[in-house]
Structure formats: structure tokens, C-alpha cells
Scaffold this active site. Structure first.
Site, PDB file in Angstrom:
ATOM      1  N   GLY A  44       0.774  -1.247   0.000  1.00 26.68           N
ATOM      2  CA  GLY A  44       0.000   0.000   0.000  1.00 26.68           C
ATOM      3  C   GLY A  44       0.796   1.282   0.000  1.00 26.68           C
ATOM      4  N   GLU A  98       3.780   4.273   5.694  1.00 28.02           N
ATOM      5  CA  GLU A  98       2.542   3.483   5.735  1.00 28.02           C
ATOM      6  C   GLU A  98       1.465   4.183   4.907  1.00 28.02           C
ATOM      7  OE1 GLU A  98       0.988   0.892   5.923  1.00 28.02           O
ATOM      8  OE2 GLU A  98       0.469   0.336   7.978  1.00 28.02           O
ATOM      9  N   ASP A  99       0.514   3.403   4.387  1.00 27.90           N
ATOM     10  CA  ASP A  99      -0.576   4.022   3.619  1.00 27.90           C
ATOM     11  C   ASP A  99      -1.622   4.638   4.529  1.00 27.90           C
ATOM     12  OD1 ASP A  99      -1.485   1.549   4.515  1.00 27.90           O
ATOM     13  OD2 ASP A  99      -2.120   0.812   2.555  1.00 27.90           O
ATOM     14  N   ASP A 102      -5.074   2.834  10.927  1.00 27.09           N
ATOM     15  CA  ASP A 102      -6.483   2.585  11.223  1.00 27.09           C
ATOM     16  C   ASP A 102      -6.597   2.226  12.706  1.00 27.09           C
ATOM     17  OD1 ASP A 102      -9.196   2.150  10.535  1.00 27.09           O
ATOM     18  OD2 ASP A 102      -8.850   0.053  10.081  1.00 27.09           O
ATOM     19  N   LYS A 130      -6.888   7.497  10.291  1.00 29.85           N
ATOM     20  CA  LYS A 130      -8.309   7.405  10.659  1.00 29.85           C
ATOM     21  C   LYS A 130      -8.380   7.354  12.181  1.00 29.85           C
ATOM     22  CE  LYS A 130     -10.157   4.229   7.440  1.00 29.85           C
ATOM     23  NZ  LYS A 130     -10.879   2.947   7.245  1.00 29.85           N
ATOM     24  N   PHE A 151     -14.238   3.381   4.227  1.00 33.45           N
ATOM     25  CA  PHE A 151     -13.258   2.505   3.589  1.00 33.45           C
ATOM     26  C   PHE A 151     -12.780   3.157   2.300  1.00 33.45           C
ATOM     27  CE2 PHE A 151     -11.542  -1.017   1.155  1.00 33.45           C
ATOM     28  CZ  PHE A 151     -10.743  -1.599   2.110  1.00 33.45           C
ATOM     29  N   VAL A 152     -11.485   3.468   2.275  1.00 31.36           N
ATOM     30  CA  VAL A 152     -10.946   4.205   1.129  1.00 31.36           C
ATOM     31  C   VAL A 152     -10.062   3.324   0.250  1.00 31.36           C
ATOM     32  CG1 VAL A 152     -11.110   6.506   2.151  1.00 31.36           C
ATOM     33  CG2 VAL A 152      -9.077   5.116   2.598  1.00 31.36           C
ATOM     34  N   ASP A 158      -6.005  -0.710  -1.416  1.00 36.35           N
ATOM     35  CA  ASP A 158      -6.732  -1.679  -2.241  1.00 36.35           C
ATOM     36  C   ASP A 158      -8.069  -2.086  -1.659  1.00 36.35           C
ATOM     37  OD1 ASP A 158      -5.624  -3.227  -0.021  1.00 36.35           O
ATOM     38  OD2 ASP A 158      -6.204  -4.992  -1.182  1.00 36.35           O
ATOM     39  N   ARG A 164      -5.422  -0.110  -6.408  1.00 38.39           N
ATOM     40  CA  ARG A 164      -4.214   0.560  -5.906  1.00 38.39           C
ATOM     41  C   ARG A 164      -3.717   1.603  -6.903  1.00 38.39           C
ATOM     42  NH1 ARG A 164      -2.342  -2.477  -1.475  1.00 38.39           N
ATOM     43  NH2 ARG A 164      -2.591  -4.710  -1.626  1.00 38.39           N
TER      44      ARG A 164
END
Ligand code: 5GP
Length: 178
Positions: A44, A98-99, A102, A130, A151-152, A158, A164
Site C-alpha cells: 500500500g 505506511e498508507d 487505522d 483514521k 473505507f478508502v 486496495d 491501488r
């Protein structure tokens, strides 16, 4: 068309490119003389890391590792190391890319692991945050954008390994996973 499953664009490509310039400048200033090892968490983080690294103007090295924690849209709980680092990080200043942060479980485990490998410092830069979903008391030192609980997908993120390659961050239509 695959992009038809996007409910809306949350963060445009222009906004990401511009924020990466700011983050890169800040990181370059903070890590001056520290030659950080920048570790991307596969898969990610790849588009974000590629954009960010162009704006880092000090000596640094790039590494990758892969951990797994999610399947579909829900957390599976445990974090597994799928691909470990290729080099020693003993005594090094490490910056994890990091993407999204959460629940924070992934970062907690990865930070723990990197410290156990002897890293001198371990900090985190994340494209997205988030905060409303956090379970573990952990924060990224550098955050691109703080987002609400949706949820993105896109810019590395992904849904079942797809999307992606979208050049923006968007919200996935609920009907795709309900
Ligand atoms: P955490 O351990 O913080 O709960 O989860 C981190 C990982 O969960 C991220 O690296 C990402 O792979 C996945 N994740 C969490 N939220 C989202 C989301 O909204 N969209 C996507 N595509 N992945 C997410």
C-alpha cells in the site's frame, strides 16, 4: 469501468502531490545528518513512498517489508511478517512509510519488531490517518491527511488487491462489499 465503484474522490492527486512536498521538506529538516532508512510497508505504501521520496533532500536509504493484517475490509486481528528486511537496522534511524493508520495494530507490531532489531529510533509517516478507529495508543509522527471513518481506496490502497492504481484517494461504494 473499474473507477465506477468509487463513491467519491476524497483527496485529489494534486492535493497528495502538494502535501508530499510539505512532508518531504519537514522530514528532510528533521533528519538532517541522520541518514534515515526509509522502510515502505508493501504494498500500500508504494505510490505514496514514490511521491514522498522525490521531496526528501538528504541522504537516505530505501527498504521494504511486508506484513499482512487485512482481508477485504475487516481486520483479521494478528499481524504477520510476510517479507522481512534485507539488511541490518542496528543503530539506525528508521522511518516507516505506511498508507493508512487505522486501528494502529500493524504499526504497533512493526515498531516493536524494528526496535527488537536494534533500531536507534523508529518514526512513522502515513499518507492517511483514521483516528476515530484507533484501538492501540499509537500515532504517526507525520500524517498526510486525517480522514473520517470510511473505507478508502486508491493511491496504493486496495480492495481485494484492486484499485491501488487509482491516482487519487476515494471512497469505495458500499454495495461493493456489503
Ligand atoms: P491497522 O493495523 O492500523 O488497523 O491497519 C492498517 C492497514 O489496514 C493499512 O495498512 C491498510 O492496509 C488497511 N486498511 C485500514 N483501513 C483501510 C481503508 O480504509 N482502506 C484500505 N484499502 N485499507 C485499509
Amino acid at each position: 469501468m473499474f473507477a465506477d465503484n468509487v463513491e467519491k474522490v476524497l483527496i485529489s492527486e494534486e492535493e497528495i502531490v502538494s502535501r508530499c512536498k510539505e512532508l518531504g521538506a519537514q522530514i528532510s529538516k528533521d533528519y538532517e545528518g541522520k541518514d534515515p532508512i526509509i522502510i515502505g510497508l508493501l504494498k500500500g505504501s508504494v505510490p505514496f513512498m514514490a511521491e514522498l521520496i522525490k521531496n526528501i533532500t538528504i541522504d537516505c536509504e530505501m527498504e521494504f517489508m511486508a506484513v499482512s493484517s487485512y482481508s477485504g475490509v475487516e481486520s483479521m486481528g494478528d499481524v504477520k511478517i510476510v517479507k522481512d528486511l534485507d539488511r541490518s537496522i542496528k543503530g539506525e534511524n528508521v522511518l516507516i512509510v505506511e498508507d493508512i493508520v487505522d486501528t494502529g495494530k500493524t504499526l504497533e507490531k512493526v515498531k516493536e519488531l524494528l526496535y527488537s532489531k536494534g533500531a536507534k529510533s523508529v518514526k512513522v509517516v502515513s499518507l492517511l490517518d483514521k483516528p476515530s478507529r484507533r484501538i492501540v495508543d499509537i500515532e504517526a509522527e507525520y500524517v498526510g491527511f486525517s480522514i473520517p471513518d470510511a473505507f478508502v481506496i486508491g493511491f496504493g490502497l486496495d480492495f481485494n488487491q484492486k484499485y491501488r492504481n487509482l491516482p487519487f484517494v476515494g471512497v469505495l461504494k458500499e454495495e461493493c462489499y456489503k
